[in-house]
Design an enzyme around this catalytic site. Structure first.
Site, short mmCIF file in Angstrom:
data_model
loop_
_atom_site.label_atom_id
_atom_site.label_comp_id
_atom_site.label_asym_id
_atom_site.label_seq_id
_atom_site.Cartn_x
_atom_site.Cartn_y
_atom_site.Cartn_z
N THR A 11 0.81 -1.23 0.00
CA THR A 11 0.00 0.00 0.00
C THR A 11 0.84 1.27 0.00
O THR A 11 0.29 2.38 0.00
CB THR A 11 -0.92 0.03 1.24
N GLY A 13 5.23 2.93 -0.61
CA GLY A 13 6.68 2.79 -0.71
C GLY A 13 7.22 1.66 -1.57
O GLY A 13 6.79 1.46 -2.72
N ARG A 35 -4.44 -1.15 4.73
CA ARG A 35 -5.30 -0.05 4.27
C ARG A 35 -6.04 -0.44 3.00
O ARG A 35 -5.48 -0.41 1.90
CB ARG A 35 -4.44 1.20 4.07
N TYR A 152 14.71 -1.52 16.26
CA TYR A 152 14.55 -1.67 14.80
C TYR A 152 15.74 -2.43 14.23
O TYR A 152 15.56 -3.36 13.43
CB TYR A 152 14.40 -0.30 14.12
N LYS A 156 15.86 -6.08 12.17
CA LYS A 156 16.42 -6.27 10.83
C LYS A 156 17.63 -7.22 10.88
O LYS A 156 17.89 -7.93 9.91
CB LYS A 156 16.75 -4.92 10.19
N PRO A 182 18.21 -2.12 1.89
CA PRO A 182 18.38 -0.73 1.45
C PRO A 182 18.94 0.16 2.56
O PRO A 182 18.75 -0.09 3.75
CB PRO A 182 16.94 -0.28 1.12
N GLU A 188 7.07 6.34 3.14
CA GLU A 188 6.39 6.78 4.37
C GLU A 188 7.11 6.28 5.63
O GLU A 188 6.65 6.47 6.75
CB GLU A 188 4.94 6.28 4.36
N PHE A 189 8.27 5.62 5.41
CA PHE A 189 9.01 5.00 6.50
C PHE A 189 9.27 5.95 7.68
O PHE A 189 8.98 5.63 8.84
CB PHE A 189 10.33 4.45 5.94
P1 NDP Z 1 6.32 2.44 4.01
O1 NDP Z 1 5.90 2.92 5.36
O2 NDP Z 1 6.15 3.38 2.86
O3 NDP Z 1 5.59 1.06 3.68
C1 NDP Z 1 5.45 0.05 4.63
C2 NDP Z 1 4.44 -0.97 4.17
O4 NDP Z 1 4.35 -2.00 5.16
C3 NDP Z 1 3.05 -0.39 3.99
O5 NDP Z 1 2.49 -0.88 2.79
C4 NDP Z 1 2.28 -0.90 5.19
O6 NDP Z 1 0.92 -1.14 4.84
C5 NDP Z 1 2.98 -2.24 5.44
N1 NDP Z 1 2.78 -2.69 6.81
C6 NDP Z 1 3.28 -2.13 7.93
N2 NDP Z 1 2.82 -2.76 9.02
C7 NDP Z 1 2.01 -3.76 8.56
C8 NDP Z 1 1.22 -4.75 9.20
N3 NDP Z 1 1.20 -4.87 10.53
N4 NDP Z 1 0.51 -5.61 8.43
C9 NDP Z 1 0.55 -5.49 7.09
N5 NDP Z 1 1.26 -4.58 6.42
C10 NDP Z 1 1.98 -3.71 7.16
O7 NDP Z 1 7.85 2.02 4.16
P2 NDP Z 1 8.90 1.38 3.13
O8 NDP Z 1 8.30 1.13 1.82
O9 NDP Z 1 10.12 2.19 3.22
O10 NDP Z 1 9.20 0.01 3.90
C11 NDP Z 1 9.12 -1.25 3.29
C12 NDP Z 1 10.17 -2.15 3.91
O11 NDP Z 1 11.46 -1.62 3.61
C13 NDP Z 1 10.12 -2.26 5.43
O12 NDP Z 1 10.37 -3.60 5.80
C14 NDP Z 1 11.27 -1.36 5.88
O13 NDP Z 1 11.76 -1.77 7.14
C15 NDP Z 1 12.25 -1.59 4.77
N6 NDP Z 1 13.29 -0.60 4.62
C16 NDP Z 1 12.97 0.72 4.37
C17 NDP Z 1 13.98 1.65 4.21
C18 NDP Z 1 13.72 3.10 4.00
O14 NDP Z 1 14.65 3.91 4.15
N7 NDP Z 1 12.53 3.50 3.61
C19 NDP Z 1 15.39 1.25 4.25
C20 NDP Z 1 15.59 -0.14 4.55
C21 NDP Z 1 14.58 -1.02 4.69
P3 NDP Z 1 -0.34 -0.77 5.74
O15 NDP Z 1 0.02 0.41 6.58
O16 NDP Z 1 -1.43 -0.48 4.74
O17 NDP Z 1 -0.61 -2.01 6.51
C1 8X3 Z 2 15.71 1.90 7.11
C2 8X3 Z 2 17.04 2.54 7.00
O1 8X3 Z 2 18.99 3.53 8.30
O2 8X3 Z 2 16.74 4.31 8.86
O3 8X3 Z 2 15.80 0.55 7.34
O4 8X3 Z 2 17.50 2.13 9.53
S1 8X3 Z 2 17.58 3.14 8.51
#
Ligand code: NDP
Ligand code: 8X3
Length: 251
Positions: A11, A13, A35, A152, A156, A182, A188-189
């Site tokens: 949904t 990222g 969502r 966190y 990971k 990454p 939205e992280f």
């Molecule tokens: P976003 O917040 O943009 O997306 C996160 C997604 O995870 C959403 O679609 C959300 O959907 C889903 N999600 C979260 N909690 C739940 C839940 N309990 N059940 C089902 N779905 C869930 O973040 P990113 O796209 O950045 O994150 C994606 C992955 O990448 C994560 O694992 C993150 O740790 C990892 N990551 C991100 C980095 C960054 O800098 N952005 C770097 C390294 C890793 P919904 O809320 O609709 O449930």
């Molecule tokens: C997301 C990247 O550096 O914020 O996993 O942990 S960091």
């Protein structure tokens, strides 16, 4: 018959970009997240590519919901070729002595236990078919620890360990297991990490060119599209302006 990819956390990222990448490359796609309105919109967008799309709304933290959604998929959806374990989050950035156990539980339950619940169900079908590819979205936070990253980073690091463990367990069944880690990707992280504080989140990405979700979707597609005898075990992907989890070259 088209191949099928299941992307958790589609949904937003990285997951949303990955779903688009799979659909654009001729896959049918199962998209998941909590969502429902976002899932409906993404489903319509993906269907414009000619792909079939199944949207499943559930919380990966809830084992019963995971099983209700994924066990007994209909015959047209059960043969999943690629699982992307992407759903995940960071909540909070405080020293451990000031941490909030609600935040800790959200991270552990989502990033570790949620990944396990989904993997157990989907890997069983892959084992029966002797074919499949599981791609875990780890993080640079699974390779290093940084100040206030404590829980966190621990989740990971757990994904890193589980990826290696899954590779042993699934080896006899011809199932590939990959981790993609990454660095900073603007999604939205950080808004989630800072409890909705967008101003604070925006500052994370100021002064340098961060990655965007499609950069990671490209990596997901790269590892997916290797020949059957090639598995990419692990990929760490950072912005050019990032040297480690906490060292950036900012203007
Ligand atoms: P976003 O917040 O943009 O997306 C996160 C997604 O995870 C959403 O679609 C959300 O959907 C889903 N999600 C979260 N909690 C739940 C839940 N309990 N059940 C089902 N779905 C869930 O973040 P990113 O796209 O950045 O994150 C994606 C992955 O990448 C994560 O694992 C993150 O740790 C990892 N990551 C991100 C980095 C960054 O800098 N952005 C770097 C390294 C890793 P919904 O809320 O609709 O449930
Ligand atoms: C997301 C990247 O550096 O914020 O996993 O942990 S960091």
């Amino acid at each position: 018959m088209k191949k099928i990819a299941l992307v958790t956390g589609a949904t937003s990222g990285i997951g949303g970009a990955a779903a688009l990448k799979f659909a654009g490359n001729g896959f049918d796609v199962i998209i998941t997240g909590r969502r429902e309105d976002r899932l409906d919109l993404l489903k319509m967008k993906l269907e414009e590519t000619g792909s079939r799309v199944l949207a499943l709304c559930f919380d990966v933290r809830n084992e019963k919901e995971v099983n209700a959604a994924l066990v007994n998929l209909s015959s047209e959806w059960e043969s999943i070729d690629v699982l992307v374990n992407n759903a995940g989050l960071a909540v909070g950035l405080e020293p451990v002595q000031e941490g909030d156990s609600i935040d800790w539980n959200r991270m552990i339950d989502t990033n570790v236990k949620g990944l396990l619940y989904v993997t157990r169900v989907i890997s069983q079908g892959m084992i029966a078919r002797k074919s499949g590819h599981i791609i875990n979205i780890g993080s640079i936070a699974g390779k290093e620890v940084y100040p206030n990253g404590n829980v966190y980073c621990a989740t990971k690091h757990a994904v890193d360990a589980l990826t290696k463990g899954m590779r042993f367990d699934l080896l006899p069944h011809n199932i590939k297991v990959t981790q993609i880690c990454p660095g900073a990707v603007e999604t939205e992280f950080s808004i989630v990490r800072f409890h909705g504080n967008k101003c604070r989140a925006d500052k994370v990405y100021e002064g340098y060119e961060c990655l965007v979700a499609d950069d990671i979707a490209e990596c997901i597609w790269f590892v997916t599209s290797r020949p059957p005898h090639v598995n990419i075990n692990d990929m760490v992907v950072m912005p050019t302006a990032q040297a480690s989890a906490s060292v950036f070259h900012k203007s």
